[in-house]
Write a protein that holds these residues in place. Structure first.
Motif, PDB file in Angstrom:
ATOM      1  N   GLY A  24     -69.136  -9.669  29.625  1.00 18.89           N
ATOM      2  CA  GLY A  24     -68.104  -8.678  30.431  1.00 18.89           C
ATOM      3  C   GLY A  24     -66.809  -9.765  30.664  1.00 18.89           C
ATOM      4  N   ARG A  25     -67.150 -10.817  31.127  1.00 13.91           N
ATOM      5  CA  ARG A  25     -65.981 -11.899  31.231  1.00 13.91           C
ATOM      6  C   ARG A  25     -65.247 -12.120  29.760  1.00 13.91           C
ATOM      7  N   ASP A  26     -66.287 -12.444  29.034  1.00 15.06           N
ATOM      8  CA  ASP A  26     -65.836 -12.943  27.510  1.00 15.06           C
ATOM      9  C   ASP A  26     -64.651 -11.807  27.084  1.00 15.06           C
ATOM     10  N   LEU A  27     -65.505 -10.647  27.152  1.00 17.11           N
ATOM     11  CA  LEU A  27     -64.706  -9.449  26.520  1.00 17.11           C
ATOM     12  C   LEU A  27     -63.480  -9.320  27.174  1.00 17.11           C
ATOM     13  N   ARG A  28     -63.290  -9.352  28.465  1.00 13.63           N
ATOM     14  CA  ARG A  28     -62.252  -9.061  29.205  1.00 13.63           C
ATOM     15  C   ARG A  28     -61.152 -10.093  28.850  1.00 13.63           C
ATOM     16  N   ASP A  29     -61.520 -11.469  28.843  1.00 13.85           N
ATOM     17  CA  ASP A  29     -60.468 -12.639  28.343  1.00 13.85           C
ATOM     18  C   ASP A  29     -60.158 -12.254  26.945  1.00 13.85           C
ATOM     19  N   GLU A  30     -60.958 -11.774  25.882  1.00 17.17           N
ATOM     20  CA  GLU A  30     -60.514 -11.650  24.752  1.00 17.17           C
ATOM     21  C   GLU A  30     -59.512 -10.391  24.455  1.00 17.17           C
ATOM     22  N   THR A  31     -60.049  -9.491  25.280  1.00 17.13           N
ATOM     23  CA  THR A  31     -59.078  -8.238  25.296  1.00 17.13           C
ATOM     24  C   THR A  31     -57.660  -8.663  25.832  1.00 17.13           C
ATOM     25  N   THR A  32     -57.686  -9.324  26.952  1.00 22.44           N
ATOM     26  CA  THR A  32     -56.474  -9.786  27.373  1.00 22.44           C
ATOM     27  C   THR A  32     -55.671 -10.861  26.310  1.00 22.44           C
ATOM     28  N   ASP A  33     -56.172 -11.585  25.798  1.00 17.77           N
ATOM     29  CA  ASP A  33     -55.658 -12.469  24.638  1.00 17.77           C
ATOM     30  C   ASP A  33     -55.116 -11.633  23.511  1.00 17.77           C
ATOM     31  N   ALA A  34     -55.903 -10.650  23.259  1.00 14.21           N
ATOM     32  CA  ALA A  34     -55.480  -9.825  22.099  1.00 14.21           C
ATOM     33  C   ALA A  34     -54.325  -8.815  22.403  1.00 14.21           C
ATOM     34  N   ILE A  35     -54.249  -8.361  23.734  1.00 13.85           N
ATOM     35  CA  ILE A  35     -53.058  -7.547  24.459  1.00 13.85           C
ATOM     36  C   ILE A  35     -51.906  -8.400  24.404  1.00 13.85           C
ATOM     37  N   GLU A  36     -51.836  -9.759  24.787  1.00 17.33           N
ATOM     38  CA  GLU A  36     -50.782 -10.638  24.900  1.00 17.33           C
ATOM     39  C   GLU A  36     -50.455 -10.946  23.424  1.00 17.33           C
ATOM     40  N   GLU A  37     -50.985 -11.192  22.613  1.00 18.20           N
ATOM     41  CA  GLU A  37     -50.690 -11.453  21.141  1.00 18.20           C
ATOM     42  C   GLU A  37     -49.963 -10.199  20.610  1.00 18.20           C
ATOM     43  N   ALA A  38     -50.444  -9.069  20.979  1.00 22.31           N
ATOM     44  CA  ALA A  38     -49.753  -7.763  20.240  1.00 22.31           C
ATOM     45  C   ALA A  38     -48.492  -7.421  21.019  1.00 22.31           C
ATOM     46  N   ARG A  39     -48.319  -7.962  22.285  1.00 26.96           N
ATOM     47  CA  ARG A  39     -47.123  -7.806  23.121  1.00 26.96           C
ATOM     48  C   ARG A  39     -46.026  -8.863  22.357  1.00 26.96           C
ATOM     49  N   LEU A  40     -46.484 -10.189  22.185  1.00 26.39           N
ATOM     50  CA  LEU A  40     -45.520 -11.012  21.492  1.00 26.39           C
ATOM     51  C   LEU A  40     -45.329 -10.559  20.249  1.00 26.39           C
ATOM     52  N   ARG A  41     -45.947  -9.933  19.474  1.00 26.71           N
ATOM     53  CA  ARG A  41     -45.778  -9.734  18.076  1.00 26.71           C
ATOM     54  C   ARG A  41     -44.771  -8.564  18.049  1.00 26.71           C
ATOM     55  N   SER A  42     -44.924  -7.526  18.931  1.00 33.60           N
ATOM     56  CA  SER A  42     -43.928  -6.258  19.030  1.00 33.60           C
ATOM     57  C   SER A  42     -42.697  -6.893  19.667  1.00 33.60           C
ATOM     58  N   GLU A  43     -42.432  -7.825  20.536  1.00 31.56           N
ATOM     59  CA  GLU A  43     -41.262  -8.442  21.077  1.00 31.56           C
ATOM     60  C   GLU A  43     -40.466  -9.091  19.962  1.00 31.56           C
ATOM     61  N   GLU A  44     -41.142  -9.803  19.005  1.00 32.60           N
ATOM     62  CA  GLU A  44     -40.810 -10.427  17.919  1.00 32.60           C
ATOM     63  C   GLU A  44     -40.261  -9.525  16.822  1.00 32.60           C
ATOM     64  N   GLN A  45     -40.929  -8.509  16.802  1.00 34.01           N
ATOM     65  CA  GLN A  45     -40.488  -7.264  15.647  1.00 34.01           C
ATOM     66  C   GLN A  45     -39.231  -6.767  16.091  1.00 34.01           C
ATOM     67  N   TYR A  46     -39.185  -6.269  17.644  1.00 25.88           N
ATOM     68  CA  TYR A  46     -38.051  -5.580  18.064  1.00 25.88           C
ATOM     69  C   TYR A  46     -36.760  -6.454  18.119  1.00 25.88           C
ATOM     70  N   ALA A  47     -37.051  -7.692  18.238  1.00 22.62           N
ATOM     71  CA  ALA A  47     -35.912  -8.797  18.234  1.00 22.62           C
ATOM     72  C   ALA A  47     -35.383  -8.835  16.830  1.00 22.62           C
ATOM     73  N   ARG A  48     -36.322  -8.862  15.770  1.00 25.61           N
ATOM     74  CA  ARG A  48     -35.830  -9.040  14.408  1.00 25.61           C
ATOM     75  C   ARG A  48     -34.990  -7.525  14.007  1.00 25.61           C
ATOM     76  N   THR A  49     -35.796  -6.370  14.477  1.00 25.09           N
ATOM     77  CA  THR A  49     -35.225  -5.037  14.180  1.00 25.09           C
ATOM     78  C   THR A  49     -33.784  -4.948  14.696  1.00 25.09           C
ATOM     79  N   ALA A  50     -33.645  -5.307  16.169  1.00 22.57           N
ATOM     80  CA  ALA A  50     -32.261  -5.451  16.859  1.00 22.57           C
ATOM     81  C   ALA A  50     -31.244  -6.069  16.159  1.00 22.57           C
ATOM     82  N   ALA A  51     -31.796  -7.324  15.683  1.00 19.89           N
ATOM     83  CA  ALA A  51     -30.664  -8.122  14.954  1.00 19.89           C
ATOM     84  C   ALA A  51     -30.121  -7.826  13.626  1.00 19.89           C
TER      85      ALA A  51
END
Length: 107
Positions: free
Chosen positions: A31-58
């Motif tokens: 459960g702890r490992d799954l939570r950690d992996e999920t948190t990492d995946a969510i953070e990675e997705a957030r960073l990718r979406s922020e980068e995509q938003y910055a490119r689109t806005a530019a």
């Protein structure tokens, strides 16, 4: 003989209890490992979406500047043409107005 059977039963019960505890520990660790992996995946997705938003806005700002520049250039050319050829502009506007009036009158 019953003494040995009792010891065997207690030993098996203890083994089963230990196995259950081990399963519980492994489940918590999973459960702890799954939570950690999920948190990492969510953070990675957030960073990718922020980068995509910055490119689109530019890109949107770049296109807006180009459109504004093109519009100003077209308006300047139109203004220059009207100043250079006022009677042609008046004739074209009258013709366009007549065509639009006819089209709207048919409705």
């Amino acid at each position: 003989m019953s003494l040995f059977k009792r010891d065997d039963s207690q030993t098996r019960a203890e083994r089963i209890r230990d196995d259950i505890h081990d399963i519980g520990d492994q489940s918590r660790a999973l459960g702890r490992d799954l939570r950690d992996e999920t948190t990492d995946a969510i953070e990675e997705a957030r960073l990718r979406s922020e980068e995509q938003y910055a490119r689109t806005a530019a890109e949107a700002r770049r296109r807006q500047r180009r459109l504004r520049h093109s519009t100003h250039r077209s308006l300047d050319e139109c203004d220059r043409y009207v100043h250079d050829h006022p009677w042609r502009a008046i004739g074209a506007a009258a013709a366009a107005g007549a065509v639009i009036g006819l089209l709207l009158g048919r409705r």
